[in-house]
Scaffold this motif. Sequence first.
Motif, PDB file in Angstrom:
ATOM      1  N   CYS A  41      37.822  43.319  43.206  1.00  0.00           N
ATOM      2  CA  CYS A  41      36.609  42.718  43.778  1.00  0.00           C
ATOM      3  C   CYS A  41      36.178  41.485  42.988  1.00  0.00           C
ATOM      4  N   PHE A  42      36.310  41.538  41.675  1.00  0.00           N
ATOM      5  CA  PHE A  42      35.913  40.404  40.844  1.00  0.00           C
ATOM      6  C   PHE A  42      36.792  39.194  41.135  1.00  0.00           C
ATOM      7  N   LEU A  43      38.085  39.424  41.272  1.00  0.00           N
ATOM      8  CA  LEU A  43      38.998  38.328  41.588  1.00  0.00           C
ATOM      9  C   LEU A  43      38.733  37.796  42.996  1.00  0.00           C
ATOM     10  N   ALA A  44      38.461  38.713  43.947  1.00  0.00           N
ATOM     11  CA  ALA A  44      38.209  38.294  45.332  1.00  0.00           C
ATOM     12  C   ALA A  44      36.906  37.523  45.445  1.00  0.00           C
ATOM     13  N   ALA A  45      35.909  37.886  44.631  1.00  0.00           N
ATOM     14  CA  ALA A  45      34.628  37.178  44.670  1.00  0.00           C
ATOM     15  C   ALA A  45      34.757  35.762  44.105  1.00  0.00           C
ATOM     16  N   ASN A  46      35.840  35.532  43.344  1.00  0.00           N
ATOM     17  CA  ASN A  46      36.084  34.208  42.760  1.00  0.00           C
ATOM     18  C   ASN A  46      37.451  33.680  43.205  1.00  0.00           C
ATOM     19  N   GLU A  47      37.741  33.824  44.499  1.00  0.00           N
ATOM     20  CA  GLU A  47      39.052  33.427  45.018  1.00  0.00           C
ATOM     21  C   GLU A  47      39.351  31.959  44.702  1.00  0.00           C
ATOM     22  N   ASN A  48      40.634  31.759  44.359  1.00  0.00           N
ATOM     23  CA  ASN A  48      41.143  30.421  44.023  1.00  0.00           C
ATOM     24  C   ASN A  48      40.415  29.786  42.822  1.00  0.00           C
ATOM     25  N   GLN A  49      39.791  30.623  42.006  1.00  0.00           N
ATOM     26  CA  GLN A  49      39.140  30.133  40.794  1.00  0.00           C
ATOM     27  C   GLN A  49      39.632  30.944  39.598  1.00  0.00           C
ATOM     28  N   LEU A  50      39.652  30.308  38.458  1.00  0.00           N
ATOM     29  CA  LEU A  50      40.077  30.990  37.243  1.00  0.00           C
ATOM     30  C   LEU A  50      39.001  31.976  36.791  1.00  0.00           C
ATOM     31  N   VAL A  51      39.444  33.214  36.575  1.00  0.00           N
ATOM     32  CA  VAL A  51      38.563  34.252  36.030  1.00  0.00           C
ATOM     33  C   VAL A  51      39.082  34.593  34.638  1.00  0.00           C
ATOM     34  N   ALA A  52      38.293  34.363  33.630  1.00  0.00           N
ATOM     35  CA  ALA A  52      38.719  34.561  32.245  1.00  0.00           C
ATOM     36  C   ALA A  52      38.920  36.044  31.940  1.00  0.00           C
ATOM     37  N   ARG A  53      39.923  36.319  31.121  1.00  0.00           N
ATOM     38  CA  ARG A  53      40.187  37.704  30.696  1.00  0.00           C
ATOM     39  C   ARG A  53      38.964  38.283  29.992  1.00  0.00           C
ATOM     40  N   GLU A  54      38.358  37.460  29.123  1.00  0.00           N
ATOM     41  CA  GLU A  54      37.197  37.943  28.370  1.00  0.00           C
ATOM     42  C   GLU A  54      36.061  38.370  29.294  1.00  0.00           C
ATOM     43  N   LYS A  55      35.906  37.655  30.393  1.00  0.00           N
ATOM     44  CA  LYS A  55      34.840  37.985  31.333  1.00  0.00           C
ATOM     45  C   LYS A  55      35.127  39.310  32.036  1.00  0.00           C
ATOM     46  N   LEU A  56      36.378  39.514  32.450  1.00  0.00           N
ATOM     47  CA  LEU A  56      36.755  40.780  33.093  1.00  0.00           C
ATOM     48  C   LEU A  56      36.578  41.943  32.126  1.00  0.00           C
ATOM     49  N   ILE A  57      37.008  41.741  30.872  1.00  0.00           N
ATOM     50  CA  ILE A  57      36.896  42.808  29.877  1.00  0.00           C
ATOM     51  C   ILE A  57      35.435  43.149  29.600  1.00  0.00           C
ATOM     52  N   LYS A  58      34.598  42.131  29.553  1.00  0.00           N
ATOM     53  CA  LYS A  58      33.186  42.359  29.276  1.00  0.00           C
ATOM     54  C   LYS A  58      32.478  43.016  30.460  1.00  0.00           C
TER      55      LYS A  58
END
Length: 203
Positions: A41-58
């Motif tokens: 869901c996090f990746l889909a909410a930011n489609e075609n945009q870079l999602v940082a690993r640190e942000k996902l982990i946090k």
Amino acid sequence: MKKVPFIINNRFLVDPTLNYFKDKETNQELRLEPRLMDVLCFLAANENQLVAREKLIKEIWNDYGGADEGLNQAVSFLRKLLVDREKKIIETIPKKGYILHAFITKEVEEVTVPLNEKATISENSKKNIYWIVSLFFVILISLVLIYVNSSRNETNGPDMIPTRQTNANPDILRDTNKVISPDKLLDSVISPSDSVGADVIKR
């Protein structure tokens, strides 16, 4: 992050509220683990945009110690679900994060559980109710039997023996296994006060 149903690339139906994932081409249906669904869901909410690993982990693991390896495993599993053998749908940006290259359809009607799954849930519920009712009756019958046995023990102690009324001489019935001589038998039957009868027998 608002969790609403969406479709990825007109093929993969996702409902975060049920942790439900379906491949419409193969009809494969899965229930995803909550963290796995959160990553998707996090990746889909930011489609075609870079999602940082640190942000996902946090956001998803709350900076948990083993989150780094957990994220790697989650992305690997999602690639299998999305049939992303060449790692183009979920692109890895080394030492930075991930980009989901996909077309997301967010205006999706509420996803309903398939009929076959509903039937399975209903059957399982019926089985559970059957076993609960059966167990209740077994316990109830056991309690009744215990109560009846305890009541019998209270009215008739273990040392009590039922007696029967008899007009016979108690000396005769005192011990039925002993052999009583005829003289003793006659003495016990004939009253000592009956002297006339006694003299006649002695003669």
